[in-house]
Design a protein around this motif. Structure first.
Motif, mmCIF file in Angstrom:
data_model
loop_
_atom_site.group_PDB
_atom_site.id
_atom_site.type_symbol
_atom_site.label_atom_id
_atom_site.label_comp_id
_atom_site.label_asym_id
_atom_site.label_seq_id
_atom_site.Cartn_x
_atom_site.Cartn_y
_atom_site.Cartn_z
ATOM 1 N N HIS A 121 0.693 -1.202 0.020
ATOM 2 C CA HIS A 121 -0.120 -0.037 -0.139
ATOM 3 C C HIS A 121 0.876 1.151 0.089
ATOM 4 N N GLU A 122 0.496 2.123 -0.948
ATOM 5 C CA GLU A 122 1.221 3.484 -0.933
ATOM 6 C C GLU A 122 3.010 3.379 -1.288
ATOM 7 N N GLU A 123 3.129 2.504 -1.987
ATOM 8 C CA GLU A 123 4.633 2.024 -2.368
ATOM 9 C C GLU A 123 5.075 3.203 -3.330
ATOM 10 N N THR A 124 6.123 3.670 -3.371
ATOM 11 C CA THR A 124 6.824 4.575 -4.464
ATOM 12 C C THR A 124 7.955 3.735 -5.070
ATOM 13 N N LEU A 125 7.870 3.563 -6.241
ATOM 14 C CA LEU A 125 8.872 2.718 -6.717
ATOM 15 C C LEU A 125 9.693 3.425 -8.092
ATOM 16 N N THR A 126 11.006 3.227 -8.056
ATOM 17 C CA THR A 126 11.844 3.754 -9.451
ATOM 18 C C THR A 126 11.971 2.738 -10.422
ATOM 19 N N PHE A 127 11.426 2.774 -11.750
ATOM 20 C CA PHE A 127 11.713 1.617 -12.464
ATOM 21 C C PHE A 127 12.698 2.084 -13.648
ATOM 22 N N ASN A 128 13.713 1.008 -13.841
ATOM 23 C CA ASN A 128 14.698 1.219 -14.655
ATOM 24 C C ASN A 128 14.475 -0.038 -15.842
ATOM 25 N N VAL A 129 14.229 0.325 -16.928
ATOM 26 C CA VAL A 129 13.966 -0.566 -17.927
ATOM 27 C C VAL A 129 15.114 -0.411 -19.160
ATOM 28 N N ASP A 130 15.715 -1.609 -19.512
ATOM 29 C CA ASP A 130 16.536 -1.548 -20.554
ATOM 30 C C ASP A 130 15.775 -2.077 -21.553
ATOM 31 N N VAL A 131 15.816 -1.282 -22.969
ATOM 32 C CA VAL A 131 14.945 -1.430 -23.964
ATOM 33 C C VAL A 131 15.919 -1.925 -24.878
ATOM 34 N N LYS A 132 15.937 -3.003 -25.831
ATOM 35 C CA LYS A 132 16.551 -3.457 -27.093
ATOM 36 C C LYS A 132 15.890 -2.785 -28.266
ATOM 37 N N LEU A 133 16.104 -1.701 -28.917
ATOM 38 C CA LEU A 133 15.278 -1.327 -29.986
ATOM 39 C C LEU A 133 15.440 -2.090 -31.122
ATOM 40 N N PRO A 134 14.207 -2.058 -31.932
ATOM 41 C CA PRO A 134 14.406 -2.775 -33.268
ATOM 42 C C PRO A 134 15.723 -2.726 -34.115
ATOM 43 N N ASP A 135 16.423 -1.395 -33.865
ATOM 44 C CA ASP A 135 17.714 -1.310 -34.595
ATOM 45 C C ASP A 135 18.787 -1.818 -34.239
ATOM 46 N N GLY A 136 18.605 -2.721 -32.998
ATOM 47 C CA GLY A 136 19.754 -3.430 -32.248
ATOM 48 C C GLY A 136 20.384 -2.390 -31.085
ATOM 49 N N ASN A 137 20.113 -1.135 -31.014
ATOM 50 C CA ASN A 137 20.749 -0.436 -30.114
ATOM 51 C C ASN A 137 19.821 -0.626 -28.571
ATOM 52 N N THR A 138 20.508 -0.568 -27.430
ATOM 53 C CA THR A 138 20.007 -0.703 -26.274
ATOM 54 C C THR A 138 19.804 0.445 -25.479
ATOM 55 N N GLU A 139 18.778 1.024 -25.060
ATOM 56 C CA GLU A 139 18.523 2.187 -24.500
ATOM 57 C C GLU A 139 17.885 1.930 -22.988
ATOM 58 N N GLN A 140 18.056 2.843 -22.046
ATOM 59 C CA GLN A 140 17.445 2.582 -20.721
ATOM 60 C C GLN A 140 16.255 3.752 -20.247
ATOM 61 N N ILE A 141 15.272 3.426 -19.860
ATOM 62 C CA ILE A 141 14.484 4.624 -19.407
ATOM 63 C C ILE A 141 14.195 4.288 -17.912
ATOM 64 N N SER A 142 14.269 5.346 -17.399
ATOM 65 C CA SER A 142 13.850 5.341 -15.869
ATOM 66 C C SER A 142 12.909 6.419 -15.426
ATOM 67 N N PHE A 143 11.823 5.928 -14.542
ATOM 68 C CA PHE A 143 10.711 6.683 -14.079
ATOM 69 C C PHE A 143 10.296 6.245 -12.882
ATOM 70 N N ARG A 144 9.541 7.240 -12.066
ATOM 71 C CA ARG A 144 9.096 6.769 -10.668
ATOM 72 C C ARG A 144 7.716 7.013 -10.688
ATOM 73 N N ARG A 145 7.212 6.255 -9.951
ATOM 74 C CA ARG A 145 5.659 6.174 -9.662
ATOM 75 C C ARG A 145 5.380 5.859 -8.472
ATOM 76 N N LYS A 146 4.286 6.535 -7.836
ATOM 77 C CA LYS A 146 3.735 6.085 -6.332
ATOM 78 C C LYS A 146 2.294 5.012 -6.833
ATOM 79 N N LEU A 147 2.309 3.953 -6.196
ATOM 80 C CA LEU A 147 1.409 3.178 -6.511
ATOM 81 C C LEU A 147 0.449 3.042 -5.260
ATOM 82 N N ASP A 148 -0.753 2.930 -5.368
ATOM 83 C CA ASP A 148 -1.720 3.024 -4.229
ATOM 84 C C ASP A 148 -2.714 2.193 -4.669
ATOM 85 N N LYS A 149 -3.267 1.282 -3.751
ATOM 86 C CA LYS A 149 -4.348 0.355 -3.851
ATOM 87 C C LYS A 149 -5.825 0.907 -4.103
ATOM 88 N N ASP A 150 -5.639 2.367 -3.625
ATOM 89 C CA ASP A 150 -7.193 2.948 -3.656
ATOM 90 C C ASP A 150 -7.638 3.484 -4.875
#
Length: 150
Positions: free
Chosen positions: A121-150
């Motif tokens: 309940h009410e957890e704030t998480l930082t997401f780090n995702v490595d994405v291999k694009l169709p051209d073969g390059n790998t990039e990273q996205i990073s974002f934060r979200r507050k999660l809530d069950k309500d």
């Protein structure tokens, strides 16, 4: 009288500035561009998934679960997701990290990736995702979200 008018004008300017800052703070970034590609991401409650889609992909729907949704589209006119590879982590505020295990979902000619995640309940998480694009390059996205069950 002049001091009162000056004070009122100053207060009005402060309220306007605070309002403008609050409006800008409400903008939540949901994509990042890499060359010709746009990586679009979101986090949503698992109960938003239709039961038949959940059953088809063996996805669990529950109040304490969300899906991290990532797709790659062409930046110019890209409406459908492209095949990619994803991996990542979700890290809470005390630096406890959990892996994200993405599954590919294909609907028609669109492809997107979902990673199920259980949260407290009410957890704030930082997401780090490595994405291999169709051209073969790998990039990273990073974002934060507050999660809530309500």
């Amino acid at each position: 009288m002049k001091r009162i008018l000056t004070a009122i004008a100053a207060a009005a300017m402060l309220l306007w500035a605070a309002s403008a800052a609050a409006q800008e703070a409400k903008v939540i970034k949901s994509h990042q561009d890499f060359g010709d590609y746009r990586v679009v991401y979101s986090v949503f409650n698992s109960e938003f998934i239709k039961p038949e889609v959940a059953q088809r992909y063996n996805l669990v729907r529950a109040e304490d679960r969300v899906f991290v949704n990532v797709s790659v589209v062409m930046k110019e006119g890209g409406k459908k997701g492209l095949s990619s590879e994803m991996s990542g982590t979700a890290t809470n505020l005390i630096q406890q990290s959990r892996p994200l295990e993405f599954i590919e979902v294909s609907e028609g000619d669109a492809v997107y990736y979902l990673a199920p995640l259980r949260f407290d309940h009410e957890e704030t998480l930082t997401f780090n995702v490595d994405v291999k694009l169709p051209d073969g390059n790998t990039e990273q996205i990073s974002f934060r979200r507050k999660l809530d069950k309500d």
